[in-house]
Design a protein around this motif. Structure first.
Motif, PDB file in Angstrom:
ATOM      1  N   THR A  91       6.915   5.595   4.886  1.00 57.10           N
ATOM      2  CA  THR A  91       8.406   4.991   4.964  1.00 57.10           C
ATOM      3  C   THR A  91       9.198   5.420   3.829  1.00 57.10           C
ATOM      4  O   THR A  91      10.191   6.295   4.067  1.00 57.10           O
TER       5      THR A  91
ATOM      6  N   LYS B 205       0.810  -1.160   0.023  1.00 54.61           N
ATOM      7  CA  LYS B 205       0.064  -0.123  -0.011  1.00 54.61           C
ATOM      8  C   LYS B 205       0.986   1.220  -0.054  1.00 54.61           C
ATOM      9  O   LYS B 205       0.622   2.314  -0.495  1.00 54.61           O
ATOM     10  N   TYR B 206       2.119   1.156   0.691  1.00 50.04           N
ATOM     11  CA  TYR B 206       2.822   2.313   0.802  1.00 50.04           C
ATOM     12  C   TYR B 206       3.210   2.802  -0.724  1.00 50.04           C
ATOM     13  O   TYR B 206       3.535   3.913  -0.956  1.00 50.04           O
TER      14      TYR B 206
ATOM     15  N   ILE C 197       0.298   4.315  -2.880  1.00 49.45           N
ATOM     16  CA  ILE C 197       0.075   5.706  -2.546  1.00 49.45           C
ATOM     17  C   ILE C 197       1.342   6.382  -3.075  1.00 49.45           C
ATOM     18  O   ILE C 197       0.924   7.376  -3.807  1.00 49.45           O
TER      19      ILE C 197
ATOM     20  N   GLU D 288       9.885  -1.255  -1.185  1.00 47.89           N
ATOM     21  CA  GLU D 288       9.889  -2.687  -1.398  1.00 47.89           C
ATOM     22  C   GLU D 288      11.199  -3.029  -2.009  1.00 47.89           C
ATOM     23  O   GLU D 288      11.447  -4.163  -2.285  1.00 47.89           O
TER      24      GLU D 288
END
Lengths: 358, 116
Positions: A241, A155-156, A159, A247
């Motif tokens: 983050t 999700k990070y 977005i 990732e």
């Protein structure tokens, strides 16, 4: 001025005299490729060190100072660290797109980097549509960013990628407006001719008010284009983050890091080329002695001096202003910068048509 | 020669990523853990899908961008000849420009530029 094409044509003649022409061209291309890579890597390392030091000074710290004198070996330590970090294989990603994204990001920044005229006769890609080419290849990068965010299946990253996409495409319009204003003024899209046009005065002096407005808008939009500074929404550390490259690990992440810094240099280099005269020395008409002395300084020194000055301006912006929210960010672009850009375009047309420039 | 150099630059970019990736792959240590392949969301197990529908606001800005970007592309060839054409250049592009600015004003008034 020292003309680099003397050197390149000498190399070409020498190579064609000892081997068939196809092989000579192949060897030259190899040399060009190695030069691009070397310049790319060296500039990235200088920028990372510079950013660390300047950020530290803005925050009343010392910055890196343990590894080597003044922390100079820190750059090499960073590169080695990046290389020997584990590249984590994730389970749920879209493997092909996940691997493809760094290629696109690096491709876009290397192609844009190759457009910069470093010295007289030392431009690698010098198309007659150079400015359009630059805009085209630098907007390839956003595809890489969107792919990175989408393929990571987190999700990070999702977005971050979406924000980044919205931000980069929005601010690209302002960059387009500034480049358009320059194209109107110089009447050409080729970088070497834009530089040649500025032989009797840099554009920011010749074009006075519209050129200065274009320069300022360009700097702001450029900062947003590289996802830096007050516009670092896509990788807002405190909420996402790291945004779209959360990732990615090890060297895989390193590519995004590398391209981010190089994109900053490209923005600075283009600003230096089109507004501050590229490799043209500072000439003041009437002061012949002064001009002659300035001519002794080689072109690439001028280019890198101006480019790093603009880099410093970008870093100054980054470490001075607070981060914008996404709605403020888009509002700023669409309701303030874009109308200013359009208005500036009209101003530039009037200045050019009625010959109000120097 | 320009296109040979373009191909060279493209290949250089691919070579850089490929070589650096494999060097890093060979140098870096490897360790296995089932937890490692999970999505990183600050240690909390992820809920629901990440490949989902996204808010339409981004799409709206993408469409607006498309209009203005195409406009920029149309204006570039014209921009090159402004100096030679003089006043004719202004007249020839006036209506194009008015329609564009009108479009921006319309989107503004409709609230398309407001993020809510």
């Amino acid at each position: 001025m020292f003309d680099f094409s003397v050197v390149s044509s000498w190399i070409h003649q020498f190579l064609t005299s000892v081997m068939p022409e196809g092989l000579a061209i192949f060897l030259e291309c190899l040399v060009v490729g190695v030069c691009i890579l070397a310049a790319y890597a060296v500039i990235a390392m200088i920028l990372i060190y510079m950013e660390r030091k300047i950020c530290a000074w803005f925050q009343c710290r010392i910055g890196p100072d343990r590894v080597g004198k003044f922390g100079l070996l820190q750059l090499f330590a960073d590169v080695i660290k990046m290389l020997i970090k584990e590249i984590v294989e994730l389970k749920n990603t879209d493997k092909f797109l996940h691997a493809l994204a760094p290629y696109i990001v690096i491709l876009s920044s290397i192609l844009a980097f190759a457009c910069l005229p470093i010295n007289k006769g030392m431009e690698i890609l010098d198309f007659n549509i150079g400015v359009v080419f630059l805009v085209a290849v630098s907007s390839l990068g956003v595809i890489g960013i969107l792919l990175a965010g989408w393929s990571s299946n987190s999700k990070y990253t999702m977005i971050g990628a979406m924000r980044s996409g919205a931000q980069i495409i929005s601010y690209e319009l302002s960059i387009g407006m500034c480049l358009l204003a320059v194209a109107i003024f110089t009447g050409t899209l080729q970088f070497s001719e834009i530089v040649a046009f500025q032989a009797d005065g840099w554009l920011i002096f010749k074009g006075h008010i519209p050129a200065v407005i274009a320069f300022i808008v360009y700097l702001i939009a450029g900062n947003a284009e590289t996802n830096r500074g007050p516009f670092d929404m896509p990788e807002a550390e405190s909420e996402l983050t790291a945004g779209y490259h959360t990732e990615y690990s090890g060297m895989h992440f390193g590519f995004f890091y590398l391209s981010e810094y190089l994109n900053m240099f490209i923005i600075a280099g283009v600003a230096a080329t089109i507004f501050l005269g590229g490799w043209m020395p500072l000439h003041i008409s009437g002061l012949e002695g002064f001009n002659a002395i300035m001519d002794y300084i080689p072109g690439f020194v001028w280019f890198f001096g101006k480019a790093f000055f603009v880099v410093f301006l970008l870093m100054w912006m980054r470490w001075t202003f607070v981060r914008l929210r996404i709605d403020q960010l888009l509002k700023f672009e669409w309701k303030i910068l874009l109308p200013i850009g359009l208005f500036n375009l009209v101003l530039m047309i009037l200045v050019v048509v009625f010959k109000l420039h120097f | 020669m320009n296109f040979i150099l373009l191909i060279t630059a493209v290949l250089t970019a691919f070579a850089l990523v490929f070589a650096a990736y494999w060097i890093a792959k060979l140098l870096s240590p490897r360790s296995y853990n089932p937890q490692k392949g999970e999505v990183y969301e600050c240690g909390i197990p992820t809920r629901g899908k990440s490949w989902m529908q996204f808010r339409v606001g981004y799409y709206l800005f993408a469409v607006l961008f498309l209009i203005f970007d195409v406009e920029t592309v149309f204006l570039f060839p014209w921009a090159v000849v402004v100096r030679d054409l003089g006043v004719d250049a202004i007249i020839s592009v006036l209506f194009f420009f008015i329609v564009l600015v009108g479009g921006l004003a319309y989107a503004w008034k409709k609230g398309a530029l407001t993020w809510d």
